[in-house]
Scaffold this active site. Structure first.
Site, mmCIF file in Angstrom:
data_model
loop_
_atom_site.group_PDB
_atom_site.id
_atom_site.type_symbol
_atom_site.label_atom_id
_atom_site.label_comp_id
_atom_site.label_asym_id
_atom_site.label_seq_id
_atom_site.Cartn_x
_atom_site.Cartn_y
_atom_site.Cartn_z
ATOM 1 N N SER A 48 -47.039 36.474 9.436
ATOM 2 C CA SER A 48 -46.679 37.626 8.613
ATOM 3 C C SER A 48 -47.379 38.861 9.155
ATOM 4 C CB SER A 48 -47.100 37.367 7.159
ATOM 5 O OG SER A 48 -46.748 38.444 6.324
ATOM 6 N N LYS A 90 -42.460 37.546 10.508
ATOM 7 C CA LYS A 90 -42.065 38.185 9.250
ATOM 8 C C LYS A 90 -42.675 39.576 9.194
ATOM 9 C CE LYS A 90 -43.907 37.160 5.116
ATOM 10 N NZ LYS A 90 -44.171 36.399 3.862
ATOM 11 N N LYS A 101 -43.475 42.892 6.966
ATOM 12 C CA LYS A 101 -43.560 43.497 5.647
ATOM 13 C C LYS A 101 -42.847 44.849 5.692
ATOM 14 C CE LYS A 101 -46.278 40.482 3.505
ATOM 15 N NZ LYS A 101 -45.939 39.799 2.233
ATOM 16 N N ASP A 150 -39.972 41.021 4.435
ATOM 17 C CA ASP A 150 -40.496 40.760 3.093
ATOM 18 C C ASP A 150 -40.798 42.090 2.422
ATOM 19 O OD1 ASP A 150 -41.683 39.834 0.813
ATOM 20 O OD2 ASP A 150 -43.467 39.024 1.794
ATOM 21 N N GLU A 192 -36.755 38.834 1.957
ATOM 22 C CA GLU A 192 -37.540 38.185 0.910
ATOM 23 C C GLU A 192 -37.873 39.164 -0.217
ATOM 24 O OE1 GLU A 192 -41.892 35.907 0.571
ATOM 25 O OE2 GLU A 192 -41.087 36.498 2.516
ATOM 26 N N ASP A 236 -39.253 34.928 -3.828
ATOM 27 C CA ASP A 236 -40.668 34.558 -3.756
ATOM 28 C C ASP A 236 -41.262 34.707 -5.153
ATOM 29 O OD1 ASP A 236 -43.421 34.445 -3.442
ATOM 30 O OD2 ASP A 236 -43.545 35.956 -1.887
ATOM 31 N N LYS A 267 -44.805 29.038 -2.875
ATOM 32 C CA LYS A 267 -46.248 29.240 -2.800
ATOM 33 C C LYS A 267 -46.883 28.416 -3.923
ATOM 34 C CE LYS A 267 -46.232 33.944 -0.907
ATOM 35 N NZ LYS A 267 -46.413 35.375 -1.249
ATOM 36 N N GLY A 285 -47.706 32.013 2.190
ATOM 37 C CA GLY A 285 -49.165 32.016 2.255
ATOM 38 C C GLY A 285 -49.763 33.193 1.517
#
Length: 368
Positions: free
Chosen positions: A135, A161, A163, A189, A214, A239, A263, A291
């Site tokens: 991430s 991934k 952000k 995400d 996400e 998520d 998660k 995570g």
């Protein structure tokens, strides 16, 4: 198995580099660990709360409070305790899923350690290693982002991934896709940073052939996600919206997602995480393990979970050095883009006492 006491321990670990998301920037982790001591063995759990209620309504001080005043005392009445009993007893309290998950994890670790059984086998794992993604937080510039992604690709991570947030979305994604090509498994995400009014803008991500987007909308906006999923070709992943097997089933039935990020801390523990996995597997919905910048304690349990058959996408189970110069357990090291599933009893790892003491900022023994 009789529980005799619980140790709560807070540790402070600096991050290798600042980790920025749409809800804030972390430079250090204030982590709450739980050590469950029983008449048969002891076990460890990790609470994934942040220091403030930015990602969720939970936070570290609140977790300490609810554990000491309610959750731990509730276990005192149990003559015999195991992970399933913990979940049943703690089910009498609303919310506080991250605190519950940490306590369940510690008791499960003690139970399985006493029985000589690995957590992975107990959960139903079918793999001895799991593929790993990484991430990448929001950066100050696109060149900085490209350099970071280059480093992770060279380390061998199988998926990246990014952000995103309003103002940091289309152009960074475009730059990464153009630099690394279509062969890179890439996803984004948003951590609830958008609204349905941004649908037309978010649809500009569709040409980049992303694995998924996400949690673009608020966690309680299931219908909004269902509508957005109709307006985008990029697969929709939930998520924060997924807090239980029931909520996963509801989201799937509404068409709000075709992928789920599981998660364990967010859903109340590894037993509920397994139920969510089973629901998704039954509906043909892909899952992967998210995570929360865990230490080796939480990472070991996450890797065990990610070895279940429904986890078909690389998760955020990165190597220890992604976040920490020095982990409190023996480090998890990437090997050909994968992490090995621990084979020891329980979660298969334990803190290194000397370093654990060095980074401890507070501890409390709660006798039963």
């Amino acid at each position: 198995m009789k529980l005799t006491g619980i140790e709560l321990r807070r540790i402070g670990l600096p991050l290798v580099s600042p980790f920025r998301t749409s809800f804030g920037t972390q430079t250090q982790r204030d982590i709450l660990l739980i050590r469950a001591v029983t008449d048969a063995a002891e076990g460890w759990g990790e609470c994934v709360t942040l220091v403030d209620p930015a990602y969720s309504e939970e936070y570290v001080d609140g977790a300490v409070d609810v554990l000491t005043r309610f959750l731990i005392p509730a276990l005192a009445s149990a003559d015999q305790l195991d992970g399933a009993a913990v979940q049943t007893i703690l089910g009498g309290f609303k919310g506080h899923r991250m605190a519950k998950a940490a306590l369940e994890m510690a008791v499960l670790d003690a139970e399985l350690t006493s029985l000589g059984r690995p957590l992975a086998r107990e959960l139903g794992a079918v793999h001895d290693r799991v593929p790993c993604g990484v991430s990448v937080g929001i950066m100050d510039s696109v060149p900085q982002l490209l350099d970071a992604v280059q480093g992770y690709v060279e380390e061998g991570y199988l998926r990246v991934k990014l952000k995103i947030e309003p103002g940091w979305d289309i152009e960074p994604v475009r730059a990464v896709r153009e630099r690394f090509g279509e062969q890179l498994l890439l996803q984004v995400d948003a951590n609830t940073a958008y609204t349905l009014a941004d649908a037309r803008h978010l649809a500009k991500l569709d040409p980049f052939d992303l694995l998924l987007i996400e949690q673009p909308l608020d966690e309680d906006d299931i219908l909004g996600h269902a509508r957005l999923a109709q307006l985008m070709t990029t697969p929709m992943c939930l998520d924060e919206s997924i807090t239980s097997a029931r909520s996963a089933a509801a989201a799937i039935s509404f068409g709000a997602c075709s992928v789920v990020n599981i998660k364990p801390g967010r859903v109340g523990g590894y037993l509920e995480a397994r139920r969510i996995h089973d629901v998704c597997l039954a509906h043909g919905v892909a899952v992967w393990c998210g995570g929360m910048l865990e230490t080796g304690i939480g990472r070991a349990a996450n890797v065990a979970l990610a070895a279940l058959p429904g986890f078909t996408l690389p998760g955020d189970t990165s190597g220890s050095n992604r976040y920490y110069h020095q982990d409190i357990t023996e480090p998890f090291v990437l090997d050909d883009g994968h992490l090995a599933v621990p084979t020891g009893a329980g979660i298969g790892v334990a803190p290194r006492p000397e370093y654990l003491n060095e980074v401890t900022t507070w501890s409390q023994w709660v006798p039963l």
